[in-house]
Design an enzyme around this catalytic site. Structure first.
Site, short mmCIF file in Angstrom:
data_model
loop_
_atom_site.label_atom_id
_atom_site.label_comp_id
_atom_site.label_asym_id
_atom_site.label_seq_id
_atom_site.Cartn_x
_atom_site.Cartn_y
_atom_site.Cartn_z
N ASN A 29 0.86 -1.34 0.31
CA ASN A 29 -0.47 -0.37 0.36
C ASN A 29 0.90 1.41 0.02
OD1 ASN A 29 -1.77 1.98 0.58
ND2 ASN A 29 -1.80 1.95 2.47
N LYS A 64 0.05 3.71 0.11
CA LYS A 64 -0.70 5.41 0.46
C LYS A 64 -0.69 6.60 -0.37
CE LYS A 64 0.26 3.14 4.91
NZ LYS A 64 0.65 3.13 6.49
N HIS A 86 -9.52 0.80 5.59
CA HIS A 86 -8.24 0.99 5.92
C HIS A 86 -7.74 2.10 7.29
CE1 HIS A 86 -4.14 2.00 6.94
NE2 HIS A 86 -3.74 1.05 6.08
N GLU A 110 -6.94 4.87 8.50
CA GLU A 110 -6.28 5.82 8.06
C GLU A 110 -7.50 6.39 7.60
OE1 GLU A 110 -2.60 5.01 5.95
OE2 GLU A 110 -1.75 4.58 7.73
N GLU A 165 -5.03 -5.27 11.06
CA GLU A 165 -3.77 -4.46 11.36
C GLU A 165 -4.16 -3.43 12.14
OE1 GLU A 165 -1.96 -2.90 6.64
OE2 GLU A 165 -3.79 -2.12 7.34
N GLY A 205 2.70 2.26 10.84
CA GLY A 205 4.01 3.02 10.48
C GLY A 205 4.70 3.24 11.67
N SER A 210 3.85 -2.84 9.98
CA SER A 210 4.86 -2.56 9.81
C SER A 210 5.99 -3.83 10.00
CB SER A 210 5.70 -1.90 12.01
OG SER A 210 5.41 -0.57 11.49
C1 PEP Z 1 -0.41 -0.07 6.30
O1 PEP Z 1 -0.11 0.47 5.50
O2 PEP Z 1 -2.51 -1.01 6.30
C2 PEP Z 1 0.52 -0.41 7.19
C3 PEP Z 1 0.57 -1.50 8.01
O3 PEP Z 1 1.42 0.14 7.33
P1 PEP Z 1 2.63 0.59 7.52
O4 PEP Z 1 3.76 -1.59 7.08
O5 PEP Z 1 3.75 1.66 7.28
O6 PEP Z 1 2.84 0.22 9.01
#
Ligand code: PEP
Length: 261
Positions: A13, A15, A99, A101, A171, A177, A217
């Site tokens: 992803n 973003k 997601h 976010e 997640e 992040g 992460s």
């Molecule tokens: C994500 O964007 O869904 C995500 C898990 O980001 P990151 O790997 O940077 O934590």
């Protein structure tokens, strides 16, 4: 198309990163390593503006294309939104829905998530439904209740056949992040709960084949231990997907974990 978790599923992803030129450069680098990633379903999820260019570059490549979001209507006066037919036309197979976010910054709820999932399926897009708890919810012991609600409300009204086209991404918000990752045991516990909970509605067979991704992460250094866990079928990757080297290494580590499972 029948989804299966027989091979790892790794989605990057991007973003709100990458201009069209940068996206094209990254996907070209990934394509050069396609032979090393054959045993995985690899998906790139660029921003909307780069979808078309990335699709043209991917052409017949086994790397698949996804989008980060969509609205549920086909067309209309919805300034700033993108519809499912537009994503299909751009060559997307997958679309991320709900997601954290989007939920946190753009007011998405389980209800809007449900509308989007149904619209995606109607148009033949395979939704990647994101669920996960905040740190506060985890500390209060509310993880399973939160995730359970996101699943039952987000998937409300789906037939088993429709459900077989949905990918779930667990997640934990505190791990996205932040550099903090759930331990393989913490992630496995929630993944097992998700599979169990879904089997109540959709049956054991559908749920044993379901693809349940972990996100938060994930990087080359921890992909192996996470994907070795029984119920972790792949990863939704943010930061580590922005550079070809780390993403390719992460895919290779995931394949290695799957071979040893
Ligand atoms: C994500 O964007 O869904 C995500 C898990 O980001 P990151 O790997 O940077 O934590």
């Amino acid at each position: 198309m029948t989804l299966t978790n027989a091979t790892p599923f790794i989605a990057g992803n991007w973003k709100m990163h990458k201009t069209v030129a940068e996206a094209d450069e990254l996907v070209s680098q990934l394509m050069a390593a396609s032979a090393d990633m054959m045993e995985a379903e690899v998906v790139v999820i660029p921003p909307f503006t780069a979808l078309n260019k990335v699709k043209n570059t991917l052409c017949e490549s086994p790397i698949q294309l996804g989008a980060q979001n969509m609205y549920w209507e086909d067309q209309g006066a919805y300034t700033g939104e993108i519809s499912p037919p537009m994503l299909v036309e751009a060559g997307c197979r997958y679309v991320v829905i709900g997601h954290s976010e989007r939920r946190q910054f753009f007011g998405e709820t389980n209800e809007t998530v449900n509308k989007k999932i149904k619209a995606a399926l109607y148009h033949g897009l395979l939704p990647i439904l994101c669920v996960g708890e905040s740190l506060e919810e985890r500390e209060k012991g509310e993880t399973m209740a939160k995730v359970g609600r996101q699943l039952s409300e987000g998937l409300e009204g789906l037939t088993p056949e429709q459900f077989s086209q949905v990918i779930i991404a667990y997640e934990p918000i505190w791990a996205i992040g932040t550099g903090l990752t759930a331990t393989p045991e913490q992630a496995q516990e929630v993944h097992a709960f998700i599979r169990e909970k879904l089997s109540e509605n959709y049956g054991n067979t559908a749920c044993s084949c379901a693809i349940i991704l972990y996100g938060g992460s994930v990087k080359p250094a921890n992909a192996f231990s996470l994907l070795k866990e029984k119920d972790i079928n792949g990863a939704l990757v943010g930061g580590a997907a922005l550079k070809a080297d780390s993403f390719i290494e992460l895919v290779k580590e995931s394949i290695r974990a799957y071979r040893e499972k």
